[in-house]
Design an enzyme around this catalytic site. Structure first.
Site, PDB file in Angstrom:
ATOM      1  N   GLU A  33       0.847  -1.204   0.000  1.00 23.51           N
ATOM      2  CA  GLU A  33       0.000   0.000   0.000  1.00 23.51           C
ATOM      3  C   GLU A  33       0.872   1.240   0.000  1.00 23.51           C
ATOM      4  O   GLU A  33       1.746   1.383   0.856  1.00 23.51           O
ATOM      5  CB  GLU A  33      -0.889   0.002   1.243  1.00 23.51           C
ATOM      6  CG  GLU A  33      -1.584   1.328   1.494  1.00 23.51           C
ATOM      7  CD  GLU A  33      -2.098   1.471   2.918  1.00 23.51           C
ATOM      8  OE1 GLU A  33      -2.327   2.632   3.332  1.00 23.51           O
ATOM      9  OE2 GLU A  33      -2.284   0.459   3.614  1.00 23.51           O
ATOM     10  N   LYS A 122     -10.943  -2.350   8.034  1.00 25.01           N
ATOM     11  CA  LYS A 122      -9.659  -1.962   8.606  1.00 25.01           C
ATOM     12  C   LYS A 122      -9.927  -1.318   9.959  1.00 25.01           C
ATOM     13  O   LYS A 122     -10.470  -0.213  10.020  1.00 25.01           O
ATOM     14  CB  LYS A 122      -8.977  -0.980   7.630  1.00 25.01           C
ATOM     15  CG  LYS A 122      -7.791  -0.223   8.164  1.00 25.01           C
ATOM     16  CD  LYS A 122      -7.298   0.732   7.084  1.00 25.01           C
ATOM     17  CE  LYS A 122      -6.519   1.886   7.683  1.00 25.01           C
ATOM     18  NZ  LYS A 122      -6.044   2.818   6.642  1.00 25.01           N
TER      19      LYS A 122
END
Length: 201
Positions: A33, A122
């Site tokens: 990411e 998340k």
């Protein structure tokens, strides 16, 4: 073997991206990411996708708008991570064929994210919610909900998160800090992979 670990590469530059990506992938971390508040993040994503898109799942973090989702898709990204729960961002991500990982802290946000099509949730900031908070959330969410812990995760805390039911972990500064070279990242990544393998054994 792919482990459920996301490398959060905040501050990564396009010049560093290929070498850092290779170090992570060789070590066994194949979800990468690049937060959008990094320097030229879309360039880094595009470079990594071009070189490693067949071996890694590459995407963007700190994605806050549907326009940013579109830009990540154009760069070849395959996952979108956000610090918040914005149904418009989640829906745009799903429509673009990417996995959405919205940030949630409460059951209300979690159910809203799932209703919008989130692939996983998340838990962020992880250090505020803690394993006890994750365990409490698991008790009320659908059984197959994937909860990822992000924020303050390290080798020392992996076991607690795993025991609480985390589907995976997002790891930032314990893995990469701006300016780190590939050898440094490789050493940290290998140690984290060993720690995960021991926890999950």
């Amino acid at each position: 073997m792919s482990r459920p670990l996301i490398a959060i590469l905040r501050g990564l530059t396009p010049r560093e991206a290929p070498a850092i990506a290779q170090a992570l992938i060789v070590a066994g971390i194949t979800r990468l990411e690049v937060p959008l508040n990094s320097p030229d993040p879309l360039d880094s994503i595009a470079l990594m996708v071009r070189e490693f898109g067949d071996r890694a799942r590459i995407g963007a973090g700190t994605v806050l708008s549907p326009d940013q989702v579109a830009a990540v898709a154009d760069a070849g990204g395959r996952m979108v991570l956000s610090p918040n729960c914005d149904p418009a961002v989640i829906r745009a991500t799903v429509a673009a064929g990417m996995d959405s990982y919205p940030g949630v802290m409460s059951p209300t946000e979690a159910f809203a994210a799932l209703a919008a099509g989130a692939a996983a949730l998340k838990l962020f900031p992880g250090e505020l919610i803690g394993p006890a908070g994750l365990r409490a959330m698991r008790a009320v969410l659908p059984q197959d909900t994937a909860l990822w812990a992000v924020g303050g995760v390290s080798a020392a805390t992996m076991g607690d998160w795993y025991q609480a039911g985390a589907a995976g972990l997002g790891i930032g500064s314990a893995l990469y800090r701006p300016g780190d070279d590939a050898d440094t990242v490789s050493e940290r990544a290998r140690a984290l992979v060993v720690a995960w393998d021991e926890v999950a054994a």
